[in-house]
Design a protein around this motif. Structure first.
Motif, short mmCIF file in Angstrom:
data_model
loop_
_atom_site.label_atom_id
_atom_site.label_comp_id
_atom_site.label_asym_id
_atom_site.label_seq_id
_atom_site.Cartn_x
_atom_site.Cartn_y
_atom_site.Cartn_z
N GLU A 111 0.83 -1.20 0.00
CA GLU A 111 0.00 0.00 0.00
C GLU A 111 0.87 1.26 0.00
N VAL A 112 1.93 1.24 0.78
CA VAL A 112 2.83 2.39 0.82
C VAL A 112 3.50 2.59 -0.53
N ARG A 113 3.97 1.51 -1.12
CA ARG A 113 4.64 1.63 -2.42
C ARG A 113 3.68 2.16 -3.48
N ALA A 114 2.45 1.68 -3.49
CA ALA A 114 1.48 2.16 -4.48
C ALA A 114 1.23 3.65 -4.31
N ALA A 115 1.14 4.10 -3.07
CA ALA A 115 0.90 5.52 -2.82
C ALA A 115 2.10 6.37 -3.25
N VAL A 116 3.30 5.89 -2.95
CA VAL A 116 4.51 6.62 -3.34
C VAL A 116 4.61 6.70 -4.86
N ASP A 117 4.38 5.58 -5.54
CA ASP A 117 4.44 5.59 -7.00
C ASP A 117 3.40 6.55 -7.59
N ASP A 118 2.24 6.64 -6.95
CA ASP A 118 1.20 7.56 -7.43
C ASP A 118 1.64 9.01 -7.25
N ILE A 119 2.25 9.32 -6.11
CA ILE A 119 2.75 10.68 -5.87
C ILE A 119 3.77 11.06 -6.94
N LEU A 120 4.70 10.15 -7.22
CA LEU A 120 5.77 10.45 -8.16
C LEU A 120 5.27 10.51 -9.61
N SER A 121 4.35 9.63 -9.97
CA SER A 121 3.83 9.66 -11.34
C SER A 121 2.97 10.90 -11.57
N THR A 122 2.22 11.32 -10.55
CA THR A 122 1.44 12.55 -10.65
C THR A 122 2.34 13.75 -10.83
N LEU A 123 3.40 13.81 -10.04
CA LEU A 123 4.33 14.93 -10.16
C LEU A 123 5.00 14.93 -11.53
N ASP A 124 5.33 13.76 -12.05
CA ASP A 124 5.92 13.68 -13.38
C ASP A 124 4.98 14.24 -14.43
N ARG A 125 3.69 13.91 -14.33
CA ARG A 125 2.70 14.43 -15.29
C ARG A 125 2.57 15.95 -15.18
N GLN A 126 2.87 16.48 -14.02
CA GLN A 126 2.69 17.91 -13.82
C GLN A 126 3.91 18.74 -14.21
N VAL A 127 5.13 18.26 -13.89
CA VAL A 127 6.30 19.15 -14.01
C VAL A 127 7.40 18.65 -14.94
N SER A 128 7.25 17.49 -15.56
CA SER A 128 8.30 16.99 -16.43
C SER A 128 8.43 17.84 -17.69
N THR A 129 9.66 18.07 -18.12
CA THR A 129 9.89 18.72 -19.41
C THR A 129 10.26 17.69 -20.47
N TYR A 130 10.13 16.41 -20.13
CA TYR A 130 10.48 15.34 -21.07
C TYR A 130 9.24 14.60 -21.56
N ARG A 131 8.06 15.19 -21.32
CA ARG A 131 6.84 14.66 -21.91
C ARG A 131 5.99 15.85 -22.34
N SER A 132 5.52 15.81 -23.57
CA SER A 132 4.84 16.95 -24.15
C SER A 132 3.48 17.23 -23.53
N ASP A 133 2.91 16.23 -22.83
CA ASP A 133 1.58 16.40 -22.26
C ASP A 133 1.59 16.87 -20.82
N SER A 134 2.75 17.17 -20.25
CA SER A 134 2.79 17.62 -18.86
C SER A 134 2.19 19.02 -18.75
#
Length: 339
Positions: free
Chosen positions: A53-76
């Motif tokens: 459960e902890v790992r799933a939550a951590v992965d969700d936090i990190l993937s959400t942040l990636d979708r928001q602030v990454s400059t290596y994906r055009s859809d962020s």
């Protein structure tokens, strides 16, 4: 500043011991993130969530942040803002607004030595994602690119970001620290108060291991050939960030050109500072401040650390050797520890 998404500056080496015979359990897991990796170690009691459960939550936090602030994906979200023409505004998630506000604060407090709009300059010098090879640009090219950068051209209006010129934001010097703070806050919300969180080299530790001993990390010496722990620290309640010039640079006519660029001049830094480590309660603060002090150099950086009461360790190249100098706060807190 430099693009952390290219991979971590592994300036801290985690030290861990094998633990057994304790009532609480040491859990740990790791995974990919931000073009690099993360690792989590924490002490789980019987009331805490499962490691899955902890790992799933951590992965969700990190993937959400990636979708928001990454400059290596055009859809962020950040790239949607970067695609806006000058004079436009766009609603952004809280992470983007918070990171921008923090960057503006550091820029103002350092008279422009910190900047989050350097991607065109990084590309020009051969360190950015759109670079065309590593070569020294001419003065006219540098002057032209300097007209395309500057956090003073970004405005925050409520939930919106606005740009006055056609600039590009990137958070590679602070996003990992922000992520560490977010993951750490989640752990505490779940009743987990003994943990070590590391994301692309940025880390935060609180509490202790199951056997009662402290979390300890080794501050890496700025060597290019191998990892060597220069100093080992107990870091209960601290976040740690190291910036340096010894892993991403090239030489031109015998001159070392670092990926750390000074936004005030448009050139790589030319001082003797090889690496700087900052310890702060906030990983975001430590992350941004280590980059800022790396730009300022050993003399200005130490003066800034003293003024701001920062715990900072500077390592400079002096006549072919590495020489360390610590701020007063660092010395008071860490100098007496046994390594």
């Amino acid at each position: 500043m430099f693009p952390r998404w290219f991979g971590p500056l592994a300036a801290v080496v985690l030290t861990a011991a094998t633990l057994a015979g304790c009532s609480d359990t040491l859990e740990q897991f790791a995974g990919p993130t931000m073009g690099s990796t993360y690792s989590i170690k924490y002490v789980r009691s019987s009331q805490a969530p499962t490691v899955g459960e902890v790992r799933a939550a951590v992965d969700d936090i990190l993937s959400t942040l990636d979708r928001q602030v990454s400059t290596y994906r055009s859809d962020s979200d950040l790239q949607r803002f970067n695609a806006l023409p000058a004079g436009q505004c766009l609603a952004m998630p809280p992470s983007v607004v918070q990171l921008t506000a923090f960057g503006q604060s550091l820029a103002q407090r350092s008279a422009g030595a910190f900047d989050l709009t350097l991607e065109p300059l990084l590309n020009l010098w051969g360190f950015g994602p759109q670079s065309r090879g590593q070569q020294v640009p001419d003065a006219a090219a540098i002057a032209g690119v300097l007209q395309q950068i500057g956090l003073q051209h970004v405005r925050i209006e409520g939930e919106q970001l606005c740009k006055d010129i056609d600039l590009q934001l990137e958070f590679n010097s602070i996003a990992a620290g922000y992520a560490v703070d977010q993951v750490s806050a989640y752990l505490r919300s779940q009743g987990i108060h003994n943990y070590l969180v590391e994301i692309t080299g940025e880390l935060q530790a609180r509490g202790h291991k199951p056997d009662g001993s402290s979390w300890r990390i080794g501050v890496e010496a700025p060597r290019e050939d191998r990892q060597v722990a220069q100093q080992v620290l107990n870091i209960d309640g601290w976040s740690v960030s190291t910036s340096g010039d010894y892993r991403n640079y090239y030489e031109e006519n015998g001159v070392r050109l670092s990926h750390t660029l000074d936004p005030r001049t448009g050139h790589p830094v030319s001082h003797a500072l090889a690496a700087v480590t900052v310890l702060h309660e906030s990983a975001l603060q430590a992350d941004g401040l280590s980059t800022l002090l790396m730009v300022l150099g050993p003399e200005q950086g130490l003066a800034y650390a003293e003024k701001e009461q920062l715990a900072a360790l500077f390592v400079s190249r002096v006549k072919g050797e590495f020489v360390s100098q610590a701020s007063s706060v660092f010395t008071q807190r860490f100098a007496t520890e046994e390594n």
